[in-house]
Design a protein around this motif. Structure first.
Motif, mmCIF file in Angstrom:
data_model
loop_
_atom_site.group_PDB
_atom_site.id
_atom_site.type_symbol
_atom_site.label_atom_id
_atom_site.label_comp_id
_atom_site.label_asym_id
_atom_site.label_seq_id
_atom_site.Cartn_x
_atom_site.Cartn_y
_atom_site.Cartn_z
ATOM 1 N N ARG A 40 -12.768 7.140 10.646
ATOM 2 C CA ARG A 40 -12.788 8.526 10.174
ATOM 3 C C ARG A 40 -12.498 8.590 8.674
ATOM 4 N NH1 ARG A 40 -8.721 11.730 13.061
ATOM 5 N NH2 ARG A 40 -9.637 10.689 14.843
ATOM 6 N N TYR A 41 -11.524 7.808 8.210
ATOM 7 C CA TYR A 41 -11.193 7.796 6.781
ATOM 8 C C TYR A 41 -12.363 7.279 5.958
ATOM 9 C CZ TYR A 41 -6.191 8.910 7.124
ATOM 10 O OH TYR A 41 -4.992 9.537 7.317
ATOM 11 N N MET A 42 -13.085 6.274 6.476
ATOM 12 C CA MET A 42 -14.245 5.751 5.734
ATOM 13 C C MET A 42 -15.363 6.783 5.674
ATOM 14 S SD MET A 42 -14.597 1.664 6.278
ATOM 15 C CE MET A 42 -14.549 1.613 8.040
ATOM 16 N N GLN A 43 -15.520 7.587 6.720
ATOM 17 C CA GLN A 43 -16.519 8.653 6.689
ATOM 18 C C GLN A 43 -16.177 9.666 5.598
ATOM 19 O OE1 GLN A 43 -16.323 9.951 10.804
ATOM 20 N NE2 GLN A 43 -18.426 9.286 11.161
ATOM 21 N N GLN A 44 -14.896 9.987 5.455
ATOM 22 C CA GLN A 44 -14.476 11.010 4.507
ATOM 23 C C GLN A 44 -14.383 10.500 3.068
ATOM 24 O OE1 GLN A 44 -10.767 12.230 6.194
ATOM 25 N NE2 GLN A 44 -11.708 13.519 7.758
ATOM 26 N N HIS A 45 -13.885 9.279 2.890
ATOM 27 C CA HIS A 45 -13.562 8.787 1.539
ATOM 28 C C HIS A 45 -14.369 7.572 1.099
ATOM 29 C CE1 HIS A 45 -10.079 11.458 1.592
ATOM 30 N NE2 HIS A 45 -9.736 10.954 2.764
ATOM 31 N N ASN A 46 -15.264 7.056 1.931
ATOM 32 C CA ASN A 46 -16.094 5.876 1.662
ATOM 33 C C ASN A 46 -15.318 4.563 1.659
ATOM 34 O OD1 ASN A 46 -18.481 7.350 1.495
ATOM 35 N ND2 ASN A 46 -18.161 7.743 -0.679
ATOM 36 N N GLU A 47 -13.997 4.615 1.621
ATOM 37 C CA GLU A 47 -13.178 3.411 1.754
ATOM 38 C C GLU A 47 -11.834 3.785 2.356
ATOM 39 O OE1 GLU A 47 -12.800 1.682 -2.174
ATOM 40 O OE2 GLU A 47 -10.937 2.744 -2.514
ATOM 41 N N VAL A 48 -11.140 2.763 2.859
ATOM 42 C CA VAL A 48 -9.842 2.972 3.474
ATOM 43 C C VAL A 48 -8.918 1.842 3.047
ATOM 44 C CG1 VAL A 48 -10.410 1.746 5.619
ATOM 45 C CG2 VAL A 48 -8.642 3.489 5.643
ATOM 46 N N GLU A 49 -7.643 2.159 2.867
ATOM 47 C CA GLU A 49 -6.645 1.153 2.526
ATOM 48 C C GLU A 49 -5.689 1.017 3.710
ATOM 49 O OE1 GLU A 49 -2.854 0.757 -0.425
ATOM 50 O OE2 GLU A 49 -4.704 1.564 -1.292
ATOM 51 N N LEU A 50 -5.677 -0.168 4.300
ATOM 52 C CA LEU A 50 -4.769 -0.465 5.407
ATOM 53 C C LEU A 50 -3.556 -1.175 4.843
ATOM 54 C CD1 LEU A 50 -7.476 -1.863 7.837
ATOM 55 C CD2 LEU A 50 -6.420 0.392 7.943
ATOM 56 N N SER A 51 -2.376 -0.711 5.198
ATOM 57 C CA SER A 51 -1.147 -1.254 4.636
ATOM 58 C C SER A 51 -0.151 -1.519 5.758
ATOM 59 C CB SER A 51 -0.573 -0.231 3.652
ATOM 60 O OG SER A 51 0.674 -0.636 3.172
ATOM 61 N N ALA A 52 0.599 -2.633 5.644
ATOM 62 C CA ALA A 52 1.598 -2.947 6.673
ATOM 63 C C ALA A 52 2.685 -3.845 6.099
ATOM 64 C CB ALA A 52 0.953 -3.640 7.863
ATOM 65 N N LEU A 53 3.836 -3.805 6.762
ATOM 66 C CA LEU A 53 4.975 -4.662 6.432
ATOM 67 C C LEU A 53 5.301 -5.557 7.623
ATOM 68 C CD1 LEU A 53 7.473 -2.095 4.854
ATOM 69 C CD2 LEU A 53 6.110 -3.782 3.650
ATOM 70 N N GLY A 54 5.770 -6.749 7.324
ATOM 71 C CA GLY A 54 6.341 -7.635 8.341
ATOM 72 C C GLY A 54 5.432 -7.925 9.513
ATOM 73 N N MET A 55 5.956 -7.663 10.721
ATOM 74 C CA MET A 55 5.256 -8.005 11.947
ATOM 75 C C MET A 55 3.973 -7.190 12.147
ATOM 76 S SD MET A 55 7.127 -10.387 13.173
ATOM 77 C CE MET A 55 6.784 -10.570 14.906
ATOM 78 N N ALA A 56 3.827 -6.071 11.479
ATOM 79 C CA ALA A 56 2.635 -5.238 11.624
ATOM 80 C C ALA A 56 1.436 -5.799 10.861
ATOM 81 C CB ALA A 56 2.936 -3.822 11.166
ATOM 82 N N ILE A 57 1.645 -6.843 10.067
ATOM 83 C CA ILE A 57 0.549 -7.443 9.299
ATOM 84 C C ILE A 57 -0.554 -7.934 10.237
ATOM 85 C CG2 ILE A 57 -0.059 -9.438 7.861
ATOM 86 C CD1 ILE A 57 2.569 -8.947 6.338
ATOM 87 N N ALA A 58 -0.182 -8.522 11.358
ATOM 88 C CA ALA A 58 -1.185 -9.011 12.316
ATOM 89 C C ALA A 58 -2.055 -7.878 12.824
ATOM 90 C CB ALA A 58 -0.494 -9.724 13.473
ATOM 91 N N THR A 59 -1.461 -6.711 13.033
ATOM 92 C CA THR A 59 -2.219 -5.544 13.500
ATOM 93 C C THR A 59 -3.227 -5.108 12.448
ATOM 94 O OG1 THR A 59 -0.289 -4.840 14.768
ATOM 95 C CG2 THR A 59 -2.007 -3.201 14.418
ATOM 96 N N VAL A 60 -2.828 -5.076 11.183
ATOM 97 C CA VAL A 60 -3.731 -4.680 10.095
ATOM 98 C C VAL A 60 -4.906 -5.645 9.995
ATOM 99 C CG1 VAL A 60 -3.931 -4.643 7.578
ATOM 100 C CG2 VAL A 60 -2.138 -3.377 8.678
#
Length: 130
Positions: A40-60
Motif C-alpha cells: 500500500r505504501y509503494m502504491q502511494q509513495h512509489n517507495e517504502v522504507e522498512l526499519s527494524a531493531l534487534g530481533m525484528a531485523i529478520a522480519t524486515v
C-alpha cells in the motif's frame, strides 16, 4: 524574541517523520500485515522504507524478500547501524542492531497489483455462486 519564533517556525519536521517508513516489530503484527502495508505504501509513495531493531531485523528482511521475489519491489538502499537504547533494568545503554531497507516499485508493479485485485474479485464472486 522574534528571531527565535521565526527560527522555530522554519524548522523542517518532515525529516524526522517519514510518511513512507514502516517500523517493524516481530511481536506486534503478523508477517503479512507488513507485506500488505508495504504494498500500500509503494502504491502511494512509489517507495517504502522498512526499519527494524534487534530481533525484528529478520522480519524486515523476510518482508523485503517476499516483495522482491513476487516481482513487486527492487531494493534501492540497505543501511545498517547500531543504536544505543537505555535499558531500564540494567540502568545503562545497550547497543542494538538497526537495519533500514528502502524498496522501490518495479516497472510492472501496477500491473501485478491490478492482476492480484482482479483475482481476488473473481475468487470472491466464485465463492458466492457456488
Amino acid at each position: 524574541m522574534e528571531a527565535i519564533t521565526e527560527g522555530v517556525n522554519n524548522i523542517n519536521i518532515t525529516d524526522s517523520y517519514k510518511k513512507n517508513r514502516i517500523q517493524v516489530s516481530n511481536t506486534k503484527k503478523p508477517l503479512f500485515f507488513y507485506v500488505n502495508l508495504a504494498k500500500r505504501y509503494m502504491q502511494q509513495h512509489n517507495e517504502v522504507e522498512l526499519s527494524a531493531l534487534g530481533m525484528a531485523i529478520a522480519t524486515v528482511v523476510t518482508v523485503a524478500e517476499i516483495l522482491k521475489n513476487n516481482g513487486l519491489a527492487v531494493e534501492k538502499k540497505i543501511l545498517t547501524s547500531t543504536v544505543d537504547i537505555k535499558d531500564d533494568s540494567r540502568g545503562r545503554p545497550v547497543q542494538k542492531a538497526k537495519i533500514e531497507i528502502i524498496l522501490g516499485k518495479t516497472a510492472n508493479f501496477d500491473e501485478l497489483m491490478a492482476a492480484a485485485a482482479e483475482d481476488a474479485e473473481n475468487g470472491e464472486t466464485g465463492e458466492q455462486t457456488a
